[in-house]
Design an enzyme around this catalytic site. Structure first.
Site, PDB file in Angstrom:
ATOM      1  N   HIS A   1     -15.742   1.755  18.292  1.00  0.00           N
ATOM      2  CA  HIS A   1     -14.466   2.465  18.252  1.00  0.00           C
ATOM      3  C   HIS A   1     -13.304   1.482  18.400  1.00  0.00           C
ATOM      4  O   HIS A   1     -13.306   0.646  19.292  1.00  0.00           O
ATOM      5  CB  HIS A   1     -14.428   3.514  19.360  1.00  0.00           C
ATOM      6  CG  HIS A   1     -13.243   4.397  19.300  1.00  0.00           C
ATOM      7  ND1 HIS A   1     -12.638   4.867  20.425  1.00  0.00           N
ATOM      8  CD2 HIS A   1     -12.540   4.900  18.252  1.00  0.00           C
ATOM      9  CE1 HIS A   1     -11.609   5.628  20.080  1.00  0.00           C
ATOM     10  NE2 HIS A   1     -11.537   5.655  18.758  1.00  0.00           N
TER      11      HIS A   1
ATOM     12  N   ASP B   1      -6.430  -8.366  -0.874  1.00  0.00           N
ATOM     13  CA  ASP B   1      -6.306  -8.805  -2.257  1.00  0.00           C
ATOM     14  C   ASP B   1      -6.772 -10.259  -2.344  1.00  0.00           C
ATOM     15  O   ASP B   1      -7.158 -10.861  -1.333  1.00  0.00           O
ATOM     16  CB  ASP B   1      -4.880  -8.600  -2.771  1.00  0.00           C
ATOM     17  CG  ASP B   1      -3.817  -9.390  -2.015  1.00  0.00           C
ATOM     18  OD1 ASP B   1      -4.134 -10.433  -1.392  1.00  0.00           O
ATOM     19  OD2 ASP B   1      -2.650  -8.969  -2.051  1.00  0.00           O
TER      20      ASP B   1
ATOM     21  N   HIS C   1       4.759  -7.870   6.782  1.00  0.00           N
ATOM     22  CA  HIS C   1       3.634  -8.644   6.249  1.00  0.00           C
ATOM     23  C   HIS C   1       3.227  -9.754   7.220  1.00  0.00           C
ATOM     24  O   HIS C   1       2.031 -10.043   7.380  1.00  0.00           O
ATOM     25  CB  HIS C   1       3.985  -9.215   4.874  1.00  0.00           C
ATOM     26  CG  HIS C   1       2.820  -9.803   4.150  1.00  0.00           C
ATOM     27  ND1 HIS C   1       1.661  -9.110   3.903  1.00  0.00           N
ATOM     28  CD2 HIS C   1       2.634 -11.036   3.616  1.00  0.00           C
ATOM     29  CE1 HIS C   1       0.806  -9.885   3.249  1.00  0.00           C
ATOM     30  NE2 HIS C   1       1.378 -11.052   3.061  1.00  0.00           N
TER      31      HIS C   1
ATOM     32  N   TYR D   1       0.730  -7.002  -2.057  1.00  0.00           N
ATOM     33  CA  TYR D   1       0.526  -6.265  -0.798  1.00  0.00           C
ATOM     34  C   TYR D   1      -0.613  -5.252  -0.861  1.00  0.00           C
ATOM     35  O   TYR D   1      -0.605  -4.262  -0.141  1.00  0.00           O
ATOM     36  CB  TYR D   1       1.829  -5.608  -0.334  1.00  0.00           C
ATOM     37  CG  TYR D   1       2.936  -6.606  -0.188  1.00  0.00           C
ATOM     38  CD1 TYR D   1       2.970  -7.482   0.887  1.00  0.00           C
ATOM     39  CD2 TYR D   1       3.948  -6.702  -1.156  1.00  0.00           C
ATOM     40  CE1 TYR D   1       3.964  -8.444   1.008  1.00  0.00           C
ATOM     41  CE2 TYR D   1       4.945  -7.653  -1.043  1.00  0.00           C
ATOM     42  CZ  TYR D   1       4.951  -8.521   0.039  1.00  0.00           C
ATOM     43  OH  TYR D   1       5.942  -9.471   0.162  1.00  0.00           O
ATOM     44  N   ALA D   2      -1.609  -5.507  -1.692  1.00  0.00           N
ATOM     45  CA  ALA D   2      -2.783  -4.629  -1.767  1.00  0.00           C
ATOM     46  C   ALA D   2      -3.782  -5.082  -0.707  1.00  0.00           C
ATOM     47  O   ALA D   2      -4.825  -5.677  -0.994  1.00  0.00           O
ATOM     48  CB  ALA D   2      -3.392  -4.654  -3.164  1.00  0.00           C
ATOM     49  N   ASN D   3      -3.415  -4.814   0.537  1.00  0.00           N
ATOM     50  CA  ASN D   3      -4.214  -5.179   1.697  1.00  0.00           C
ATOM     51  C   ASN D   3      -4.142  -4.031   2.688  1.00  0.00           C
ATOM     52  O   ASN D   3      -3.124  -3.349   2.780  1.00  0.00           O
ATOM     53  CB  ASN D   3      -3.640  -6.420   2.401  1.00  0.00           C
ATOM     54  CG  ASN D   3      -3.456  -7.589   1.470  1.00  0.00           C
ATOM     55  OD1 ASN D   3      -4.414  -8.174   1.002  1.00  0.00           O
ATOM     56  ND2 ASN D   3      -2.206  -7.923   1.186  1.00  0.00           N
TER      57      ASN D   3
END
Length: 131
Positions: A20, A28, A98, A120-122
């Site tokens: 948990h 990316d 970021h 920013y594909a994270n």
């Protein structure tokens, strides 16, 4: 051989070991990965596999209680932002700068690198529990 679910043995092991609030990162192709955080590199070519494909596969096998995104995604990658909102419609989504996002990756259990090449594909996925 498994009939369904996560076939990648490295990802399957990480998901099985999560407790948990543990964190995993789906990144990316360009996100810097801290040297002391394990990396599962899935990138084959530009865009393959996509960020969305990996997020869908991982989230099918993982209880996610919170998602963290870079706030810059809101201005720079509307398509990925809408995908994340749809995929995690019942999940808290937190936005960090970021720079703060990259700092938070340092405590992740793993970074899964995709072939994605859009800005920013994270995401950071925080593990929940099934009970």
């Amino acid at each position: 051989m498994k009939r369904q679910g996560m076939l990648n043995s490295h990802i399957s092991k990480v998901l099985s070991d999560l407790g948990h609030t543990d964190l995993i990162v789906i990144a990316d192709a360009g996100l810097p990965i801290p040297s002391d955080v394990p990396r599962i590199d899935l990138a084959l070519t530009l865009g393959v596999p996509s960020f969305a494909e990996v997020v869908e596969a991982v989230s099918d096998d993982m209880v996610v209680e919170k998602v963290v995104l870079a706030s810059e995604i809101q201005e720079n990658n509307e398509n990925t932002l809408q995908f994340m909102k749809k995929t995690f419609s019942d999940t808290e989504i937190e936005f960090l700068s970021h720079e703060e996002f990259k700092e938070k990756t340092k405590v992740a259990k793993v970074v899964i690198r995709t072939g994605e090449v859009t800005p920013y594909a994270n995401c950071i996925l925080q593990a929940g529990v099934i009970f």
